[in-house]
Design an enzyme around this catalytic site. Structure first.
Site, PDB file in Angstrom:
ATOM      1  CB  SER B  14      68.723  74.321 -62.058  1.00 15.88           C
ATOM      2  OG  SER B  14      70.088  75.052 -61.800  1.00 15.88           O
ATOM      3  CG  HIS B  41      72.271  72.437 -60.873  1.00 13.74           C
ATOM      4  ND1 HIS B  41      71.473  72.467 -62.072  1.00 13.74           N
ATOM      5  CD2 HIS B  41      72.306  71.054 -60.829  1.00 13.74           C
ATOM      6  CE1 HIS B  41      71.578  71.283 -62.583  1.00 13.74           C
ATOM      7  NE2 HIS B  41      71.835  70.443 -61.862  1.00 13.74           N
ATOM      8  CG  ASP B 134      71.168  67.476 -64.115  1.00 15.28           C
ATOM      9  OD1 ASP B 134      71.271  66.421 -64.501  1.00 15.28           O
ATOM     10  OD2 ASP B 134      71.620  67.844 -63.219  1.00 15.28           O
TER      11      ASP B 134
END
Ligand SMILES: C[S@@+](CC[C@H](N)C(=O)[O-])C[C@H]1O[C@@H](n2cnc3c(N)ncnc32)[C@H](O)[C@@H]1O
Lengths: 275, 192
Positions: B14, B41, B134
């Site tokens: 991310s 992301h 995540d």
């Protein structure tokens, strides 16, 4: 990986849903369906898919809940504005030349795609000659589509999408705010019909000049994608248009040759004249 | 001890993703014999520059995954913005617009969990820099299925939360810096 007990139960559950409720999910993408069925299993308090099967076979009142997990209902007004801009600027000029026009929105969910097209056709001056068929397998979604009421907090996004799609008026011209919801103008629905139709089980029901089927095919495996696109092909008139979702294409299907790419970027295809 | 041959690599990142991927991916040879599935992301805009930027720096081919395409060796598949990327039991890739998980679509957990079910012990999962949690669950699923877990050493990551959460969920995962991750991936395919 070898077949697990859960794989066996998963297949049997889909079989049970087909036999008792006549919904055929056997040709859906497995990874996503399995995830969502596990969520349903948890929500319904079952330990295994066998228990879930027992529950759904003996208590029809849980089926609507299960169906809400089996079908993904995410939608927006003018979702992917560039697609609607391409329809407006490139497809409508062809559609304009027809004295009467039929459009099929397959997998219309709660109706946002249908209202988007109804607004667009009004703005482009072809509303009066256009019929829009919105079809889906989820009765609850179809009911919401008929009602045309959306949460007010979604309106800023819808307004922004409409503007980016080349909207020629203010979105607020098409709805009134009431009881925390945005109620879309009933006149938009004058030329729209919502009905139950399954791309997995039913046949073609009308000849249309434009099929818009967005974000439905990704939930199907290749065989079922082939079936659905075959239906679109048979339904489309000579040189009719097919619009798919932003990440869908005919590339991995058996019908790739029966269509030409009309707008590659926006995934709009045109039925070839010679087949 | 011999372990089963690797068949695929799944990567999640991310905040700091581009910097981290720009070290790991260019260090892999053009004939790297496995598909590499990547979730980063990104904002849900239609167009992402990530594939182009990474492609320019790598010898592997880098592109956004198409629905239902088979995962081929030597190719880096990025999840497209706003879609979950999953692996089907027949090893085709599939996309889905279902709800975000931990506020993310694409979700690293979703890729890792579905890939773990398909590849089992033949999967390596890699967690790189990121500012959320995540991927922790997904990496655990990979390791529970017998796969290999690697995490960027938190003190070397631009954003440490993601590696730290992954290591907390998977204490047996290998904590490595970026060069070591690339070397480990090369070794694991060379020894076969
Ligand atoms: C993600 S929604 C797409 C909504 C809208 N087309 C859009 O792009 O915003 C997918 C819809 O496909 C419907 N669907 C799933 N299987 C179907 C089938 N076999 N036949 C027709 N519709 C189906 C679901 O009920 C759901 O409403």
């Amino acid at each position: 990986m070898p077949e697990t007990v859960e794989d066996i139960e998963f297949r049997l559950l889909l079989e049970a849903v087909l036999r008792k409720y006549h919904y055929d999910f056997r040709g859906y993408s497995i990874a996503s369906l399995r995830r969502r069925l596990r969520q349903a299993r948890e929500r319904l308090g079952c330990r295994t898919f066998s228990q879930l099967q027992d529950c759904v076979l003996h208590d029809s009142s849980v089926f609507p809940t299960l169906l809400s997990y089996l079908t993904v209902q995410v939608s927006e007004l003018f979702r992917d504005p560039a697609y609607f801009r391409a329809v407006r600027e490139q497809v409508v000029p062809y559609l304009r030349t027809y004295p009467s026009l039929k459009v099929w929105v397959a997998g219309c969910s709660t109706g946002e795609e249908v209202y988007s097209l109804a607004i667009l056709f009004r703005e482009e001056g072809v509303e009066d000659r256009t019929m829009i068929y919105g079809t889906d397998i989820n009765p609850e979604a179809l009911r919401k589509a008929e009602a045309g009421v959306y949460d007010l907090d979604r309106i800023p996004l819808f307004t922004e999408n409409h503007r980016k799609s080349g909207g020629k008026s203010s979105l607020s011209d098409y709805y009134t705010a009431a009881y925390g919801g945005a109620v879309f103008d009933k006149s938009l629905r004058r030329r729209a019909v919502f009905s139950d139709h399954s791309l997995a089980a039913d046949e073609v029901f009308a000849e249309v000049q434009f099929v818009s089927c967005r974000n439905v095919l990704i939930y199907f495996d290749r065989e079922l994608q082939n079936r659905a696109i075959g239906l679109f092909h048979d339904s489309l008139s000579h040189k009719g248009f097919l619009g798919l979702g932003a990440r869908e294409s005919l590339r991995f299907t058996e019908h790739a040759e029966s269509f030409e790419e009309f707008d590659r970027e926006e995934r709009i295809y045109r039925k070839r004249g010679d087949r | 001890m011999t372990r089963p041959q690797l068949e695929a690599v799944a990567v999640g990142a991310s905040a700091g993703a581009l910097e981290a991927l720009s070290v790991v991916l260019p260090a892999l040879p053009p004939d790297f014999p496995l598909p590499i599935l990547v979730v980063v992301h990104l904002p849900p805009d239609r167009k992402s520059l990530m594939a182009g930027l990474l492609g320019d720096r790598c010898r592997l081919s880098v592109r956004e995954a198409e629905d239902k395409e088979p995962a081929e060796p030597g190719t880096v598949y990025l999840a497209p913005p706003d879609y979950h990327l999953m692996v089907e039991p027949d090893r085709r890739l599939s996309l889905s617009g279902e709800e975000p998980v931990l506020f993310s679509r694409p979700s690293i957990d979703v890729l890792f969990e579905t890939a773990a079910e398909t590849y089992g012990p033949g999967l390596a999962g890699v967690i790189l820099s990121g500012a959320n949690s995540d991927g922790a669950r997904g990496l655990r699923a990979i390791m529970n299925a017998g796969g290999v877990g690697m995490v960027q050493r938190p003190d070397t990551a631009l954003a440490q939360t993601m590696p730290t959460s992954a290591l907390a969920a998977c204490p047996k995962a290998l904590a490595l810096d970026l060069a070591e991750i690339a070397a480990a991936l090369r070794d694991m395919v060379e020894s076969r």
